[in-house]
Design an enzyme around this catalytic site. Structure first.
Site, PDB file in Angstrom:
ATOM      1  N   TYR A  86       5.630  14.625  -2.814  1.00 31.70           N
ATOM      2  CA  TYR A  86       5.888  13.602  -1.805  1.00 31.70           C
ATOM      3  C   TYR A  86       5.573  12.192  -2.316  1.00 31.70           C
ATOM      4  CZ  TYR A  86       6.461  17.315   1.667  1.00 31.70           C
ATOM      5  OH  TYR A  86       6.902  18.411   2.364  1.00 31.70           O
ATOM      6  N   SER A  98       4.458   8.240 -14.044  1.00 31.72           N
ATOM      7  CA  SER A  98       5.284   9.442 -14.123  1.00 31.72           C
ATOM      8  C   SER A  98       6.685   9.158 -13.592  1.00 31.72           C
ATOM      9  CB  SER A  98       4.622  10.569 -13.328  1.00 31.72           C
ATOM     10  OG  SER A  98       5.426  11.715 -13.320  1.00 31.72           O
ATOM     11  N   GLU A 145       2.358  -3.796  -5.892  1.00 33.79           N
ATOM     12  CA  GLU A 145       1.268  -4.747  -6.074  1.00 33.79           C
ATOM     13  C   GLU A 145       0.197  -4.141  -6.961  1.00 33.79           C
ATOM     14  OE1 GLU A 145      -0.231  -6.323  -2.447  1.00 33.79           O
ATOM     15  OE2 GLU A 145       1.682  -7.186  -1.856  1.00 33.79           O
ATOM     16  N   LEU A 175       0.502   5.691   0.204  1.00 34.57           N
ATOM     17  CA  LEU A 175      -0.435   6.801   0.365  1.00 34.57           C
ATOM     18  C   LEU A 175       0.305   8.064   0.795  1.00 34.57           C
ATOM     19  CD1 LEU A 175      -3.392   7.954   0.759  1.00 34.57           C
ATOM     20  CD2 LEU A 175      -3.169   7.222   3.144  1.00 34.57           C
ATOM     21  N   THR A 176      -0.035   9.163   0.145  1.00 31.44           N
ATOM     22  CA  THR A 176       0.320  10.493   0.639  1.00 31.44           C
ATOM     23  C   THR A 176      -0.962  11.115   1.172  1.00 31.44           C
ATOM     24  OG1 THR A 176       1.995  10.713  -1.098  1.00 31.44           O
ATOM     25  CG2 THR A 176       1.353  12.712   0.063  1.00 31.44           C
ATOM     26  N   CYS A 231       0.865  -1.189   0.000  1.00 32.89           N
ATOM     27  CA  CYS A 231       0.000   0.000   0.000  1.00 32.89           C
ATOM     28  C   CYS A 231       0.893   1.229   0.000  1.00 32.89           C
ATOM     29  CB  CYS A 231      -0.896   0.036   1.236  1.00 32.89           C
ATOM     30  SG  CYS A 231      -1.891  -1.435   1.483  1.00 32.89           S
TER      31      CYS A 231
END
Length: 518
Positions: A386, A421, A408, A376-377, A374
């Site tokens: 970030y 990107s 994943e 996440l920002t 997983c």
């Protein structure tokens, strides 16, 4: 628009246009499905999901925003029996068609043999610069071959191949997560699982990455639709206060039921414990000694730090982190067994302590070379670089481990944009730094790019094809860099101020296979 609302009974499953503001703050009336109804102070509210929009836009609306003239009732014959007293997903909602994607035909690239490079026929002559290059055609398929070859890099001044529009990467519908019943999917024998990923609807993004279209049933992500019910399709937390930020959750997260009725859920920003009131939080802060995430600080440069947290040693923190992350990750199913996972939390430092910015988790042992489970920002820190910093850090760890890695699948819509990107910028950076060898055009293999960057070979190939860089010319695969691609890359790199400095990383990988129980 809702004059007939009192005369016509709206039920769950109905569809009708609903007024909302678009990104330009203009009125629009997209079709929406009614997921739930409630009455507050004698006023009816309707929870709507906008068809073909991401679930993060779902919201409660009043009757005056409904266009009753175009009301569509659910089909009666489509009803399904309920499970455990909870109504299942409305079958009146038609399955969304799978988005058409480019078939990359990369069976040879995903073969088990790890030593292969980009295969080509036996002719290996390099095209000289003076030779006119005809309009190149994208390679339809990579032939299956065991011989090792190289791709020549050609800067060309001609009409560049068109970039794929950002619209092509529209949010892909995902499957929701387990409900308050918290029924856990039985783990595979001998393995423990934490999170799973929903997903037949996200097959298309897998295929565009050169990965088999069916979601993988391995790793820490398991595809399952049995939890796709009305309860988990609705946001259950109104607002979260985390330090100096107030966050509006995007998706359902299985916090305790008694907390879901509160106007604000308070979290300690250091240990992530959830509390029901500001007074409880203030009392907790007098006893909480943490001023940074638990675990080892393995990276610090300026105000940015990374902490490595063992999901077995710091179980409460890891579970609280998963609950918070689930508010912003729709394609994950939350599991409470965090033992098989490591969590890498990125923080910003100030005089009050180390404040969480984002995190990623990874399996201690991954049989499929996954280096991220997983990622996440948190919303207050998004669109500031970030996300790429987290991705870059995950690959720096893979470099220290001497492995190639991949996230994943399937990725969320925002995750897919960030990874594409990052892969594009990283690979173009390698290609543009190549120097001519004895006056000839520089050559490089797919394996060499993979070893330098620690990006898995399949991701390298899919990125080159996504950028339309691979072309077939005179019996050989060549990489053509147009002026537009070069200029776009240089502009993007000028904006990318945050980078990982390998010298500031103090990390020793562990061999988890030799540990009996982590």
């Amino acid at each position: 628009m809702a004059d007939n609302c009192s005369s016509v009974e709206i039920v769950e499953g109905c569809r009708l246009p609903v007024l909302r503001k678009n990104q330009e703050h203009e009125d629009e009336w997209p079709l929406a499905e009614i997921l739930s109804l409630k009455e507050v102070s004698g006023r009816k509210l309707f929870y709507v999901h906008y068809i073909d929009f991401n679930k993060r836009l779902d919201e409660w609306v009043t009757a005056d925003r409904l266009d009753m003239k175009k009301l569509q009732f659910p089909k009666k014959e489509a009803k399904t029996p309920t499970k455990n007293g909870l109504s299942g997903s409305r079958p009146s909602s038609p399955e969304r068609p799978e988005r058409e994607t480019l078939d990359l035909n990369l069976q040879s690239a995903t073969a088990p043999s790890r030593g292969k490079t980009l295969p080509t026929p036996k002719r290996k002559e390099v095209v000289p610069l003076v030779t006119p290059v005809p309009p190149a055609t994208p390679v339809p398929a990579l032939p299956s071959s065991t011989e090792t070859s190289q791709a020549a890099v050609f800067p060309v001044v001609r009409e560049p191949p068109p970039f794929k529009a950002r619209e092509d990467l529209e949010p892909i519908p995902t499957v929701t997560t387990n409900g308050t019943a918290r029924r856990l999917i039985p783990p595979q024998p001998g393995r423990k699982r934490k999170a799973n990923c929903g997903g037949p609807d996200e097959d298309s993004q897998d295929s565009s990455d050169g990965i088999p279209t069916a979601p993988r049933m391995t790793g820490s992500l398991v595809s399952d639709r049995s939890h796709d019910d009305i309860i988990t399709r609705m946001k259950n937390i109104e607002c979260i206060e985390l330090g100096r930020h107030r966050l509006k959750p995007w998706y359902f997260s299985p916090y305790p039921q008694e907390l879901t009725t509160l106007p604000i859920l308070y979290l300690c920003e250091f240990c992530l414990k959830y509390l029901k009131s500001l007074k409880c939080l203030q009392r907790h802060l007098t006893k909480c000694n943490l001023r940074h995430p638990p675990g080892n600080e393995i990276y610090r440069k300026g105000t940015i730090s990374f902490f490595e947290i063992d999901g077995r040693k710091n179980k409460n923190y890891s579970q609280n982190l998963c609950l918070l992350a689930k508010c912003f990750l729709d394609h994950k199913t939350l599991y409470y067994d965090t033992d098989p996972f490591l969590f890498y939390v990125m923080t910003e430092y100030d005089s009050k302590g180390f404040h969480i910015v984002g995190y990623f988790s990874k399996e201690k042992e991954s049989t499929e070379d996954y280096n991220v489970a997983c990622i996440l920002t948190l919303p207050p820190y998004q669109r500031r670089g970030y996300g790429k910093l987290l991705i870059e850090f995950s690959y720096e760890l893979s470099k220290v481990e001497g492995k190639t890695g991949t996230p994943e699948k399937p990725l969320s819509d925002l995750g897919l944009l960030s990874y594409r990107s990052y892969w594009s910028q990283t690979i173009l950076e390698i290609l543009m730094d190549l120097k001519p060898d004895n006056g000839e055009r520089p050559q490089i293999t797919i394996n060499e790019i993979s070893e330098i960057t620690s990006v898995k070979k399949e991701d390298v190939i899919s990125t080159l094809q996504y950028l339309n860089l691979i072309n077939y010319y005179k019996g050989q695969y060549i990489l053509t860099l147009s002026e537009e691609i070069v200029d776009g890359h240089e502009k993007a790199m000028q904006k990318r101020h945050l980078r990982i400095d390998p010298k500031c990383l103090h990390f020793t990988p562990k061999d988890w296979s030799k540990r009996g129980k982590w």
